[in-house]
Design a protein around this motif. Structure first.
Motif, PDB file in Angstrom:
ATOM      1  N   VAL A 150       0.964  -1.306   0.035  1.00  0.00           N
ATOM      2  CA  VAL A 150      -0.076   0.108  -0.196  1.00  0.00           C
ATOM      3  C   VAL A 150       0.984   1.303  -0.046  1.00  0.00           C
ATOM      4  O   VAL A 150       1.830   1.304   0.696  1.00  0.00           O
ATOM      5  CB  VAL A 150      -0.816   0.073   1.191  1.00  0.00           C
ATOM      6  N   CYS A 151       0.638   2.326  -0.762  1.00  0.00           N
ATOM      7  CA  CYS A 151       0.983   3.625  -0.795  1.00  0.00           C
ATOM      8  C   CYS A 151      -0.020   4.475  -0.080  1.00  0.00           C
ATOM      9  O   CYS A 151      -0.756   4.724  -0.517  1.00  0.00           O
ATOM     10  CB  CYS A 151       1.367   3.926  -2.336  1.00  0.00           C
ATOM     11  N   GLN A 152       0.502   4.904   0.992  1.00  0.00           N
ATOM     12  CA  GLN A 152      -0.125   5.736   1.961  1.00  0.00           C
ATOM     13  C   GLN A 152      -0.183   7.125   1.609  1.00  0.00           C
ATOM     14  O   GLN A 152      -1.370   7.793   1.817  1.00  0.00           O
ATOM     15  CB  GLN A 152       0.499   5.598   3.285  1.00  0.00           C
ATOM     16  N   ASN A 153       0.479   7.591   0.789  1.00  0.00           N
ATOM     17  CA  ASN A 153       0.364   9.132   0.436  1.00  0.00           C
ATOM     18  C   ASN A 153       0.057   9.265  -0.920  1.00  0.00           C
ATOM     19  O   ASN A 153       0.224  10.442  -1.479  1.00  0.00           O
ATOM     20  CB  ASN A 153       1.618   9.873   0.787  1.00  0.00           C
ATOM     21  N   CYS A 154      -0.254   8.392  -1.772  1.00  0.00           N
ATOM     22  CA  CYS A 154      -0.514   8.168  -3.309  1.00  0.00           C
ATOM     23  C   CYS A 154      -2.064   8.804  -3.312  1.00  0.00           C
ATOM     24  O   CYS A 154      -2.927   8.501  -2.510  1.00  0.00           O
ATOM     25  CB  CYS A 154      -0.430   7.030  -3.948  1.00  0.00           C
ATOM     26  N   LYS A 155      -2.361   9.391  -4.434  1.00  0.00           N
ATOM     27  CA  LYS A 155      -3.556   9.786  -4.670  1.00  0.00           C
ATOM     28  C   LYS A 155      -4.459   8.795  -5.281  1.00  0.00           C
ATOM     29  O   LYS A 155      -4.130   7.616  -5.931  1.00  0.00           O
ATOM     30  CB  LYS A 155      -3.837  10.752  -5.722  1.00  0.00           C
ATOM     31  N   ASP A 156      -5.831   8.563  -5.189  1.00  0.00           N
ATOM     32  CA  ASP A 156      -6.785   7.716  -5.727  1.00  0.00           C
ATOM     33  C   ASP A 156      -6.663   7.821  -7.138  1.00  0.00           C
ATOM     34  O   ASP A 156      -6.882   8.796  -7.687  1.00  0.00           O
ATOM     35  CB  ASP A 156      -8.107   7.954  -5.230  1.00  0.00           C
ATOM     36  N   GLY A 157      -6.576   6.472  -7.916  1.00  0.00           N
ATOM     37  CA  GLY A 157      -6.539   6.396  -9.245  1.00  0.00           C
ATOM     38  C   GLY A 157      -5.123   6.835  -9.809  1.00  0.00           C
ATOM     39  O   GLY A 157      -4.843   6.805 -11.118  1.00  0.00           O
ATOM     40  N   GLU A 158      -3.887   7.006  -9.066  1.00  0.00           N
ATOM     41  CA  GLU A 158      -2.702   7.323  -9.454  1.00  0.00           C
ATOM     42  C   GLU A 158      -1.949   5.854  -9.963  1.00  0.00           C
ATOM     43  O   GLU A 158      -2.301   5.029  -9.368  1.00  0.00           O
ATOM     44  CB  GLU A 158      -1.873   8.056  -8.453  1.00  0.00           C
ATOM     45  N   LYS A 159      -1.574   6.033 -11.083  1.00  0.00           N
ATOM     46  CA  LYS A 159      -0.978   4.883 -11.627  1.00  0.00           C
ATOM     47  C   LYS A 159       0.269   4.576 -10.954  1.00  0.00           C
ATOM     48  O   LYS A 159       1.349   5.415 -10.903  1.00  0.00           O
ATOM     49  CB  LYS A 159      -0.764   5.146 -13.113  1.00  0.00           C
ATOM     50  N   ARG A 198       6.149   5.804  -8.439  1.00  0.00           N
ATOM     51  CA  ARG A 198       5.118   6.784  -8.697  1.00  0.00           C
ATOM     52  C   ARG A 198       5.115   7.276  -9.987  1.00  0.00           C
ATOM     53  O   ARG A 198       6.129   6.998 -10.942  1.00  0.00           O
ATOM     54  CB  ARG A 198       4.893   7.742  -7.739  1.00  0.00           C
TER      55      ARG A 198
END
Length: 272
Positions: free
Chosen positions: A51-60, A119
């Motif tokens: 899990v990426c905790q600081n990534c945006k929803d829908g980010e590839k 990211r």
């Protein structure tokens, strides 16, 4: 420049914010957090999440997994590439560990998993954790009292004591399930009780019964079965008011105990 006793280092600054990586259990029924990582059931498919905790929803995101096996020296692991029967999802957010991945590993040996997340802006980070096999409850005993009685009349008390979860020996640790059962004349297993209480009360049908007790932990690992014999004589209908007894059981007993009384009465009638 460098003064005496100092060291220099070259640092490359990249744009973006590196991902904050953590491991998670996709299905808590097959996976638990432990002090040094994750603990999974070796009997079921265990899905893990990167899990990426600081990534945006829908980010590839580009997510890749790698695995190492612990050898004969605990704490030292060697890289290996699992087969499709051992693991799937090495190039994705969810890694599924199949039971076959533990085959051939020495007892208590663990897997070391690493997940790398990249990211869209090129920033990347990795996280790793030890993954251990869940172990079955041990160290306890089970018994029945009394060891002989009469069908539909004698209340048999089955008890299990002293069982511990070897993966969690804290005072808060609890065995999640106790199971009592036996086989009928046709060889079909009949459940007497299954639940969180270590003691169960029930009636038994007439005959010589071998009751099996099994203790199960929170991830479904079952102990070695404990067997104890019970001798049950047929119900004497000349000494019992069946209608009154049925009303009493329906009003006071639980469904398992009531069913046990009905079964005991039926088999006693068949034995006449």
């Amino acid at each position: 420049w460098k003064e005496a006793g100092e060291h220099c280092a070259v640092v490359r600054l990249a744009p973006g914010q590196p991902p904050l990586v953590r491991f998670a259990c996709a299905q808590p029924a097959f996976c638990r957090q432990s002090e040094d990582g994750l603990r999974v059931s070796p009997l079921s498919v265990a899905p893990l999440l990167g899990v990426c905790q600081n990534c945006k929803d829908g980010e590839k995101l580009d997510i890749k997994w790698s695995l190492e096996r612990e050898g004969s020296i605990l704490g030292v692991s060697l890289p290996f590439t699992p087969t499709e029967k051992e693991a799937e999802g090495l190039d994705g957010p969810s890694l599924k560990l199949h039971p076959q991945i533990w085959s051939g590993m020495i007892p208590l040996a663990r897997l070391h998993a690493t997940v790398k997340i990249v990211r869209e802006d090129g920033s990347e980070a990795s996280g790793s954790a030890w993954i251990s096999q869940d172990r079955a409850p041990k160290g306890g005993s089970c018994s029945v009292d009394p060891k002989e009685g009469v069908a539909g009349t004698t209340e048999f008390i089955m008890t299990c004591d002293g069982w511990e979860d070897p993966d969690d020996v804290s005072e808060e640790s609890e065995i999640k399930n106790y199971r009592f059962s036996y086989k009928d004349k046709a060889g079909k297993r009949v459940s007497l009780y299954e639940g969180m209480f270590r003691q169960a009360r029930t009636f038994l049908e007439a005959g010589d019964r071998e009751v099996e007790a099994v203790v199960v932990d929170e991830l479904g690992m079952a102990s070695e079965p404990v067997f104890f014999s019970v001798a049950v004589a047929p119900m004497d209908f000349s000494k019992i008011n069946v209608k009154e007894k049925m009303a009493q059981q329906t009003g006071e007993a639980g469904p398992t105990k009531t069913l046990g009384f009905i079964t005991a009465m039926s088999t006693s009638q068949a034995a006449l």
